[in-house]
Write a protein that holds these residues in place. Sequence first.
Motif, PDB file in Angstrom:
ATOM      1  N   GLU A 203      30.764  58.139 -31.087  1.00  0.00           N
ATOM      2  CA  GLU A 203      29.566  58.167 -31.357  1.00  0.00           C
ATOM      3  C   GLU A 203      28.776  58.142 -30.063  1.00  0.00           C
ATOM      4  O   GLU A 203      27.683  58.878 -30.217  1.00  0.00           O
ATOM      5  CB  GLU A 203      29.514  56.780 -32.202  1.00  0.00           C
ATOM      6  N   ILE A 204      29.167  57.561 -29.046  1.00  0.00           N
ATOM      7  CA  ILE A 204      28.277  57.792 -27.867  1.00  0.00           C
ATOM      8  C   ILE A 204      28.158  59.325 -27.371  1.00  0.00           C
ATOM      9  O   ILE A 204      27.300  59.782 -26.866  1.00  0.00           O
ATOM     10  CB  ILE A 204      28.825  56.881 -26.730  1.00  0.00           C
ATOM     11  N   SER A 208      24.969  61.336 -26.745  1.00  0.00           N
ATOM     12  CA  SER A 208      24.479  61.982 -25.498  1.00  0.00           C
ATOM     13  C   SER A 208      24.460  63.532 -25.720  1.00  0.00           C
ATOM     14  O   SER A 208      23.397  64.181 -25.012  1.00  0.00           O
ATOM     15  CB  SER A 208      25.765  61.617 -24.531  1.00  0.00           C
ATOM     16  N   ASN A 232      19.177  57.382 -30.449  1.00  0.00           N
ATOM     17  CA  ASN A 232      19.730  56.255 -29.903  1.00  0.00           C
ATOM     18  C   ASN A 232      19.824  55.109 -30.889  1.00  0.00           C
ATOM     19  O   ASN A 232      20.704  54.355 -31.029  1.00  0.00           O
ATOM     20  CB  ASN A 232      18.784  55.787 -28.824  1.00  0.00           C
ATOM     21  N   MET A 235      22.863  55.454 -32.917  1.00  0.00           N
ATOM     22  CA  MET A 235      24.154  55.272 -32.153  1.00  0.00           C
ATOM     23  C   MET A 235      24.227  53.784 -32.071  1.00  0.00           C
ATOM     24  O   MET A 235      25.393  53.286 -32.350  1.00  0.00           O
ATOM     25  CB  MET A 235      23.690  55.841 -30.789  1.00  0.00           C
ATOM     26  N   ILE A 236      23.217  52.993 -32.216  1.00  0.00           N
ATOM     27  CA  ILE A 236      23.020  51.567 -32.021  1.00  0.00           C
ATOM     28  C   ILE A 236      23.506  51.312 -33.120  1.00  0.00           C
ATOM     29  O   ILE A 236      24.366  50.129 -33.374  1.00  0.00           O
ATOM     30  CB  ILE A 236      21.883  50.916 -31.728  1.00  0.00           C
ATOM     31  N   MET A 239      27.223  51.426 -33.699  1.00  0.00           N
ATOM     32  CA  MET A 239      27.780  50.629 -32.953  1.00  0.00           C
ATOM     33  C   MET A 239      28.297  49.337 -33.775  1.00  0.00           C
ATOM     34  O   MET A 239      29.204  48.612 -33.793  1.00  0.00           O
ATOM     35  CB  MET A 239      27.308  50.329 -31.469  1.00  0.00           C
ATOM     36  N   THR A 302      21.463  57.622 -22.080  1.00  0.00           N
ATOM     37  CA  THR A 302      21.777  57.461 -23.401  1.00  0.00           C
ATOM     38  C   THR A 302      23.088  56.856 -23.481  1.00  0.00           C
ATOM     39  O   THR A 302      23.448  56.228 -24.319  1.00  0.00           O
ATOM     40  CB  THR A 302      21.853  58.925 -24.343  1.00  0.00           C
ATOM     41  N   GLY A 306      24.625  53.401 -24.772  1.00  0.00           N
ATOM     42  CA  GLY A 306      25.691  53.082 -25.883  1.00  0.00           C
ATOM     43  C   GLY A 306      26.955  52.175 -25.429  1.00  0.00           C
ATOM     44  O   GLY A 306      27.202  51.522 -26.315  1.00  0.00           O
TER      45      GLY A 306
END
Length: 344
Positions: A203-204, A208, A232, A235-236, A239, A302, A306
């Motif tokens: 995912e990171i 990116s 971003n 992505m968060i 996570m 980014t 992550g």
Amino acid sequence: MIEIDTPDAPDPRQAPHQDFADRPDQPNPADAAPIDMASAVLPRPRTMEMVTRLVGRKPSKLTAFFINSGVALFTFLLGIAALDYINRLLISYPVLGWIAVTLFALFTLAALGMAWREYRAWARFAKIDAMQRKAGTALTEDSMDKAREVTDQLLALYHRRPELEWNRKRLTDRRAETFDARTLLTMAETELLAPLDQEARREIEAASRTVAAATALIPLALADVAAALAANLRMIRRMAEIYGGRAGAVGGWRLARTVITHLIATGAVAAGDDLVQTVAGGGVLAKVSRRFGEGIVNGALTARVGIAAMEVCRPLPFLSQPRPKVGNLLTRGLKGLFGNDDKT
């Protein structure tokens, strides 16, 4: 034969020795700057700086009071207007009025349901945060009892994850073999969190890659900021979902602020050892294309965000598993940009 004394001629095979200290008017080669160390202007990550300010900046108390009171006033006036409209509709057209009452009741239930979901999501994330603190206490005090409690909570957290069924059974069978807290938590990290770490890395890398491409290819000033902010935030949120948390609309924004705060508090926003080569590479690429060099540095930041999100959302600290590095994540992400990403 007559010999005439003449001054000794210099040997042409030997270079003349020049003393530059005695000749200050002549330039000294030792004062010249090395060619390989010529200064290069590194690209400035304006896009990620704007994203960090938008997400991490906490409003003042006066601003928060103004926003909260404005939202409360707008909601109150909207509710009064809706009730007045429904009341007049019931008097004029009873059937349509009852339809409006039903729709208003359904909307109210949906709003309450979303509020309950946001509360449960944040409570679940608070549970993971408490698990992190308990794991840190267990490692510091070498408490086997607290380590067992954390392990039980991890098994309960992931009991509905079918992809971790074999890992849960393996941890349950082998946990009795350990006799100290670090070994037990390391085993739990290897069995349960190692597969999730691989998914989080992907995912990171994707985020990116998206930010780097958006910065390099989108010419509009605010469009790249919007694309980077969306990447971003997504992505968060991912996570949190990967490690067992939930992030709704409001909870996702609060989680993003928590991640940015953690990033600033730990000093990870500054360029570290694993970011030096990436920034240097961005400076070289900036000579060819300023936007592309800026995209590389934005992608690196980014990846920083992550990694901070992993540390915030991960139930355990990194014990035996390697902590991800920005350079590796960005390299794999850019390989994926050109269709050469390795999914193994």
